[in-house]
Design an enzyme around this catalytic site. Sequence first.
Site, PDB file in Angstrom:
ATOM      1  CG  ASP A  10      -2.254  -8.155  -5.913  1.00  0.00           C
ATOM      2  OD1 ASP A  10      -2.328  -6.914  -5.994  1.00  0.00           O
ATOM      3  OD2 ASP A  10      -3.251  -8.859  -5.686  1.00  0.00           O
ATOM      4  CB  SER A  11      -2.654  -6.359  -1.755  1.00  0.00           C
ATOM      5  OG  SER A  11      -3.795  -6.622  -2.556  1.00  0.00           O
ATOM      6  CB  CYS A  73      -0.579  -4.517  -6.786  1.00  0.00           C
ATOM      7  SG  CYS A  73      -1.573  -3.624  -5.586  1.00  0.00           S
ATOM      8  CD  GLU A 154      -7.541 -11.462  -1.527  1.00  0.00           C
ATOM      9  OE1 GLU A 154      -7.218 -12.467  -0.863  1.00  0.00           O
ATOM     10  OE2 GLU A 154      -6.809 -10.980  -2.423  1.00  0.00           O
ATOM     11  CB  CYS A 187      -8.520  -3.358  -8.844  1.00  0.00           C
ATOM     12  SG  CYS A 187      -8.209  -4.491  -7.461  1.00  0.00           S
ATOM     13  CG  HIS A 189      -8.279  -8.495  -6.070  1.00  0.00           C
ATOM     14  ND1 HIS A 189      -7.076  -7.878  -5.862  1.00  0.00           N
ATOM     15  CD2 HIS A 189      -8.410  -9.421  -5.082  1.00  0.00           C
ATOM     16  CE1 HIS A 189      -6.501  -8.392  -4.780  1.00  0.00           C
ATOM     17  NE2 HIS A 189      -7.289  -9.337  -4.293  1.00  0.00           N
TER      18      HIS A 189
HETATM   19  N1  DGL Z   1      -5.125  -6.041  -6.552  1.00  0.00           N
HETATM   20  C1  DGL Z   1      -4.726  -4.778  -6.097  1.00  0.00           C
HETATM   21  C2  DGL Z   1      -4.856  -3.691  -7.126  1.00  0.00           C
HETATM   22  O1  DGL Z   1      -4.680  -3.985  -8.281  1.00  0.00           O
HETATM   23  C3  DGL Z   1      -4.963  -4.369  -4.685  1.00  0.00           C
HETATM   24  C4  DGL Z   1      -6.297  -4.486  -4.106  1.00  0.00           C
HETATM   25  C5  DGL Z   1      -6.252  -4.172  -2.634  1.00  0.00           C
HETATM   26  O2  DGL Z   1      -5.469  -4.801  -1.923  1.00  0.00           O
HETATM   27  O3  DGL Z   1      -7.009  -3.309  -2.199  1.00  0.00           O
HETATM   28  O4  DGL Z   1      -5.087  -2.552  -6.823  1.00  0.00           O
END
Ligand code: DGL
Length: 276
Positions: A10-11, A73, A154, A187, A189
Amino acid sequence: MDNRPIGFFDSGLGGLTCIPYLMRELPREKIIYFGDTARTPYGSKAIGTIRNFSREIADFLVKSDVKMIVIACNTVSATCMEDLQKRFPDIPIIGIIEPAAKKAAETCKTNSNLGIIGTKVTIGAHAYRDTISKYNSFLNIFEHPCPAFVPLIEEGIIDNEIMDLTIRYYMDSFVRDNKLDTVILGCTHYPLIKENITRLYPHLTVINPSSIVVSRIHHVLEDNDMLAEDSEFTNVFYASDLSENFLNMIDHIFADEEEDKKVKFLNFDFEKDNMK
Ligand code: DGL
Protein backbone atom coordinates in the site's frame (compact mmCIF):
# COMPACT_ATOMS: atom_id res chain seq x y z
CA MET A 1 1.03 -26.48 -0.82
CA ASP A 2 3.23 -23.39 -1.05
CA ASN A 3 4.92 -22.02 2.07
CA ARG A 4 6.26 -18.88 0.47
CA PRO A 5 4.87 -15.59 1.85
CA ILE A 6 2.09 -13.47 0.37
CA GLY A 7 3.25 -9.96 -0.60
CA PHE A 8 0.98 -7.06 0.33
CA PHE A 9 1.56 -3.41 -0.45
CA ASP A 10 0.00 0.00 0.00
CA SER A 11 1.08 3.63 -0.16
CA GLY A 12 1.28 3.58 3.64
CA LEU A 13 -0.36 1.93 6.58
CA GLY A 14 -3.84 1.54 5.00
CA GLY A 15 -3.17 -1.91 3.58
CA LEU A 16 -2.48 -3.14 7.11
CA THR A 17 -6.22 -3.07 7.71
CA CYS A 18 -6.43 -6.33 5.66
CA ILE A 19 -3.84 -8.15 7.77
CA PRO A 20 -5.82 -8.98 10.95
CA TYR A 21 -8.57 -10.52 8.75
CA LEU A 22 -5.98 -12.59 6.90
CA MET A 23 -4.35 -13.73 10.14
CA ARG A 24 -7.71 -14.88 11.48
CA GLU A 25 -8.92 -16.67 8.32
CA LEU A 26 -5.58 -18.11 7.15
CA PRO A 27 -3.33 -18.26 10.23
CA ARG A 28 -0.67 -20.36 8.48
CA GLU A 29 -0.06 -17.84 5.72
CA LYS A 30 3.07 -15.72 6.01
CA ILE A 31 3.29 -12.10 4.98
CA ILE A 32 5.70 -9.60 3.52
CA TYR A 33 4.09 -6.15 3.71
CA PHE A 34 5.43 -2.98 2.14
CA GLY A 35 4.03 0.44 3.13
CA ASP A 36 5.44 3.28 1.05
CA THR A 37 5.18 5.75 3.91
CA ALA A 38 7.96 7.96 2.51
CA ARG A 39 5.87 8.73 -0.60
CA THR A 40 2.29 8.56 0.72
CA PRO A 41 -0.33 9.71 -0.24
CA TYR A 42 -0.65 8.24 -3.73
CA GLY A 43 -4.28 9.22 -4.16
CA SER A 44 -3.72 12.71 -5.56
CA LYS A 45 -0.63 11.90 -7.67
CA ALA A 46 -0.34 11.47 -11.46
CA ILE A 47 -1.11 7.94 -12.66
CA GLY A 48 2.37 7.63 -14.24
CA THR A 49 3.98 8.33 -10.87
CA ILE A 50 1.76 5.78 -9.12
CA ARG A 51 2.62 3.23 -11.81
CA ASN A 52 6.37 3.76 -11.34
CA PHE A 53 6.11 3.44 -7.55
CA SER A 54 3.96 0.30 -7.83
CA ARG A 55 6.35 -1.34 -10.27
CA GLU A 56 9.27 -0.72 -7.90
CA ILE A 57 7.43 -2.25 -4.98
CA ALA A 58 6.12 -5.23 -6.97
CA ASP A 59 9.65 -5.89 -8.28
CA PHE A 60 10.91 -5.88 -4.71
CA LEU A 61 8.18 -8.29 -3.57
CA VAL A 62 8.86 -10.65 -6.46
CA LYS A 63 12.59 -10.58 -5.68
CA SER A 64 11.59 -11.51 -2.14
CA ASP A 65 9.99 -14.66 -3.60
CA VAL A 66 6.34 -14.05 -2.73
CA LYS A 67 3.79 -16.52 -4.10
CA MET A 68 1.07 -13.91 -4.63
CA ILE A 69 0.80 -10.11 -4.63
CA VAL A 70 -2.15 -8.39 -2.97
CA ILE A 71 -2.56 -4.76 -3.99
CA ALA A 72 -3.90 -3.56 -0.65
CA CYS A 73 -4.43 -0.10 -2.11
CA ASN A 74 -7.52 1.03 -4.02
CA THR A 75 -5.62 3.78 -5.82
CA VAL A 76 -3.11 1.30 -7.28
CA SER A 77 -5.81 -1.34 -7.91
CA ALA A 78 -7.87 1.25 -9.83
CA THR A 79 -5.00 2.32 -12.08
CA CYS A 80 -2.15 -0.22 -12.26
CA MET A 81 -3.66 -3.67 -11.93
CA GLU A 82 -3.27 -4.62 -15.61
CA ASP A 83 0.20 -3.15 -15.82
CA LEU A 84 1.36 -5.27 -12.86
CA GLN A 85 -0.38 -8.39 -14.17
CA LYS A 86 1.42 -7.96 -17.50
CA ARG A 87 4.72 -7.43 -15.72
CA PHE A 88 4.33 -10.62 -13.67
CA PRO A 89 2.08 -12.97 -15.63
CA ASP A 90 3.13 -16.00 -13.57
CA ILE A 91 2.16 -14.68 -10.15
CA PRO A 92 -1.45 -14.28 -9.00
CA ILE A 93 -2.05 -10.56 -8.44
CA ILE A 94 -5.18 -9.64 -6.50
CA GLY A 95 -6.59 -6.12 -6.36
CA ILE A 96 -8.80 -4.91 -3.56
CA ILE A 97 -11.59 -3.41 -5.68
CA GLU A 98 -13.06 -6.32 -7.64
CA PRO A 99 -13.97 -8.60 -4.67
CA ALA A 100 -15.68 -5.75 -2.79
CA ALA A 101 -17.47 -4.45 -5.89
CA LYS A 102 -18.80 -7.96 -6.59
CA LYS A 103 -19.96 -8.38 -3.00
CA ALA A 104 -21.72 -4.99 -3.08
CA ALA A 105 -23.42 -5.91 -6.36
CA GLU A 106 -24.62 -9.20 -4.84
CA THR A 107 -25.75 -7.90 -1.46
CA CYS A 108 -27.25 -4.44 -2.04
CA LYS A 109 -31.01 -4.38 -2.54
CA THR A 110 -32.42 -3.33 -5.93
CA ASN A 111 -32.50 0.47 -6.21
CA SER A 112 -30.14 0.88 -3.28
CA ASN A 113 -28.40 4.24 -3.14
CA LEU A 114 -24.78 3.20 -2.88
CA GLY A 115 -22.02 5.73 -2.19
CA ILE A 116 -18.33 5.18 -2.86
CA ILE A 117 -15.73 7.25 -1.09
CA GLY A 118 -12.02 7.10 -1.94
CA THR A 119 -9.02 9.08 -3.10
CA LYS A 120 -9.22 11.48 -6.05
CA VAL A 121 -7.48 8.96 -8.31
CA THR A 122 -9.71 6.01 -7.32
CA ILE A 123 -12.90 8.02 -7.75
CA GLY A 124 -11.64 9.56 -11.01
CA ALA A 125 -10.97 6.08 -12.42
CA HIS A 126 -14.60 5.00 -11.62
CA ALA A 127 -13.28 1.50 -10.94
CA TYR A 128 -15.92 0.63 -8.31
CA ARG A 129 -18.79 2.10 -10.31
CA ASP A 130 -17.83 0.27 -13.50
CA THR A 131 -17.18 -3.08 -11.80
CA ILE A 132 -20.38 -2.99 -9.73
CA SER A 133 -22.45 -2.06 -12.80
CA LYS A 134 -21.07 -5.09 -14.65
CA TYR A 135 -22.57 -7.37 -11.97
CA ASN A 136 -25.71 -5.40 -11.09
CA SER A 137 -27.23 -2.58 -13.11
CA PHE A 138 -30.10 -1.96 -10.66
CA LEU A 139 -28.18 0.13 -8.13
CA ASN A 140 -27.88 3.91 -7.96
CA ILE A 141 -24.17 4.59 -7.61
CA PHE A 142 -22.67 7.86 -6.38
CA GLU A 143 -18.96 8.63 -5.97
CA HIS A 144 -17.12 11.19 -3.89
CA PRO A 145 -13.41 11.84 -3.32
CA CYS A 146 -12.27 12.57 0.26
CA PRO A 147 -8.59 13.54 -0.21
CA ALA A 148 -7.91 14.87 3.31
CA PHE A 149 -8.75 11.60 5.07
CA VAL A 150 -5.46 9.81 4.31
CA PRO A 151 -3.04 12.50 5.58
CA LEU A 152 -5.07 12.83 8.80
CA ILE A 153 -5.15 9.06 9.33
CA GLU A 154 -1.40 8.75 8.66
CA GLU A 155 -0.96 11.45 11.35
CA GLY A 156 -3.04 9.39 13.78
CA ILE A 157 -5.79 12.06 13.92
CA ILE A 158 -8.73 9.71 14.29
CA ASP A 159 -10.63 9.72 17.57
CA ASN A 160 -11.31 13.42 17.71
CA GLU A 161 -13.29 16.40 16.52
CA ILE A 162 -10.98 17.29 13.64
CA MET A 163 -11.60 13.95 11.98
CA ASP A 164 -15.34 14.13 12.65
CA LEU A 165 -15.51 17.62 11.13
CA THR A 166 -13.53 16.48 8.09
CA ILE A 167 -15.86 13.51 7.62
CA ARG A 168 -18.88 15.80 7.84
CA TYR A 169 -17.28 18.28 5.43
CA TYR A 170 -16.97 15.60 2.75
CA MET A 171 -19.92 13.39 3.55
CA ASP A 172 -22.88 15.33 5.01
CA SER A 173 -24.37 16.55 1.76
CA PHE A 174 -23.10 13.50 -0.17
CA VAL A 175 -25.07 11.19 2.16
CA ARG A 176 -28.10 13.47 2.50
CA ASP A 177 -28.58 14.68 -1.09
CA ASN A 178 -28.20 11.20 -2.57
CA LYS A 179 -30.23 9.51 0.20
CA LEU A 180 -27.46 6.94 0.62
CA ASP A 181 -28.25 3.69 2.42
CA THR A 182 -24.84 2.05 1.87
CA VAL A 183 -21.27 3.27 1.57
CA ILE A 184 -18.13 1.48 0.36
CA LEU A 185 -14.89 2.43 2.09
CA GLY A 186 -12.95 2.71 -1.18
CA CYS A 187 -9.57 3.34 0.40
CA THR A 188 -7.77 0.91 2.68
CA HIS A 189 -7.07 3.70 5.17
CA TYR A 190 -10.79 4.31 5.76
CA PRO A 191 -11.55 1.23 7.91
CA LEU A 192 -9.57 3.14 10.55
CA ILE A 193 -12.36 5.76 10.62
CA LYS A 194 -15.22 3.28 10.20
CA GLU A 195 -16.36 3.85 13.77
CA ASN A 196 -16.52 7.62 13.21
CA ILE A 197 -18.57 7.08 10.04
CA THR A 198 -21.04 4.66 11.67
CA ARG A 199 -21.42 7.01 14.65
CA LEU A 200 -22.10 10.02 12.40
CA TYR A 201 -24.36 8.16 9.94
CA PRO A 202 -25.86 5.25 11.92
CA HIS A 203 -28.36 4.35 9.17
CA LEU A 204 -25.61 3.55 6.65
CA THR A 205 -24.51 -0.01 5.86
CA VAL A 206 -20.74 0.20 5.59
CA ILE A 207 -18.88 -2.16 3.21
CA ASN A 208 -15.24 -2.73 4.15
CA PRO A 209 -13.13 -4.10 1.23
CA SER A 210 -10.20 -4.87 3.57
CA SER A 211 -12.17 -7.72 5.10
CA ILE A 212 -13.72 -8.91 1.82
CA VAL A 213 -10.44 -9.33 -0.09
CA VAL A 214 -9.37 -12.08 2.30
CA SER A 215 -11.93 -14.59 1.02
CA ARG A 216 -10.72 -13.92 -2.54
CA ILE A 217 -7.12 -14.60 -1.39
CA HIS A 218 -8.35 -17.82 0.24
CA HIS A 219 -10.13 -19.01 -2.93
CA VAL A 220 -7.23 -18.27 -5.27
CA LEU A 221 -4.74 -20.05 -2.99
CA GLU A 222 -7.05 -23.01 -2.60
CA ASP A 223 -7.85 -23.28 -6.33
CA ASN A 224 -4.14 -23.23 -7.19
CA ASP A 225 -3.14 -25.62 -4.41
CA MET A 226 -1.01 -22.87 -2.88
CA LEU A 227 -2.23 -22.79 0.73
CA ALA A 228 0.61 -22.80 3.26
CA GLU A 229 1.28 -25.37 5.90
CA ASP A 230 3.17 -24.52 9.06
CA SER A 231 6.55 -22.95 8.33
CA GLU A 232 9.35 -21.12 10.10
CA PHE A 233 9.06 -17.90 8.09
CA THR A 234 8.49 -14.81 10.23
CA ASN A 235 6.22 -12.09 8.87
CA VAL A 236 8.15 -9.05 7.67
CA PHE A 237 6.70 -5.56 7.49
CA TYR A 238 8.61 -2.85 5.66
CA ALA A 239 7.96 0.88 5.68
CA SER A 240 9.92 3.26 3.47
CA ASP A 241 9.79 5.80 6.33
CA LEU A 242 9.47 4.40 9.82
CA SER A 243 8.20 7.43 11.75
CA GLU A 244 6.98 7.49 15.35
CA ASN A 245 3.46 8.32 14.18
CA PHE A 246 3.48 5.31 11.96
CA LEU A 247 4.59 2.99 14.76
CA ASN A 248 1.84 4.36 16.99
CA MET A 249 -0.71 3.60 14.30
CA ILE A 250 0.54 0.02 14.04
CA ASP A 251 -0.28 -0.44 17.74
CA HIS A 252 -3.73 0.97 17.04
CA ILE A 253 -4.42 -1.42 14.12
CA PHE A 254 -3.16 -4.51 15.94
CA ALA A 255 -4.54 -3.53 19.36
CA ASP A 256 -7.03 -6.43 19.40
CA GLU A 257 -4.55 -9.07 18.24
CA GLU A 258 -2.81 -11.56 20.49
CA GLU A 259 0.73 -10.63 21.52
CA ASP A 260 2.39 -13.14 19.17
CA LYS A 261 0.43 -11.78 16.18
CA LYS A 262 1.69 -8.25 16.76
CA VAL A 263 4.10 -7.03 14.15
CA LYS A 264 7.55 -5.53 14.12
CA PHE A 265 8.38 -3.07 11.39
CA LEU A 266 11.63 -2.67 9.49
CA ASN A 267 12.77 0.53 7.90
CA PHE A 268 13.28 0.12 4.17
CA ASP A 269 16.20 2.05 2.76
CA PHE A 270 15.65 2.77 -0.95
CA GLU A 271 19.37 3.24 -1.63
CA LYS A 272 20.73 0.43 0.48
CA ASP A 273 18.08 -2.08 -0.40
CA ASN A 274 18.52 -1.22 -4.04
CA MET A 275 14.90 -1.19 -4.99
CA LYS A 276 15.38 0.30 -8.45
N1 DGL B 1 -4.72 3.32 1.00
C1 DGL B 1 -4.72 3.71 -0.35
C2 DGL B 1 -6.00 3.40 -1.07
O1 DGL B 1 -6.61 2.41 -0.74
C3 DGL B 1 -4.01 4.94 -0.79
C4 DGL B 1 -4.26 6.21 -0.12
C5 DGL B 1 -3.31 7.26 -0.62
O2 DGL B 1 -2.10 7.03 -0.56
O3 DGL B 1 -3.78 8.31 -1.06
O4 DGL B 1 -6.39 4.07 -1.98
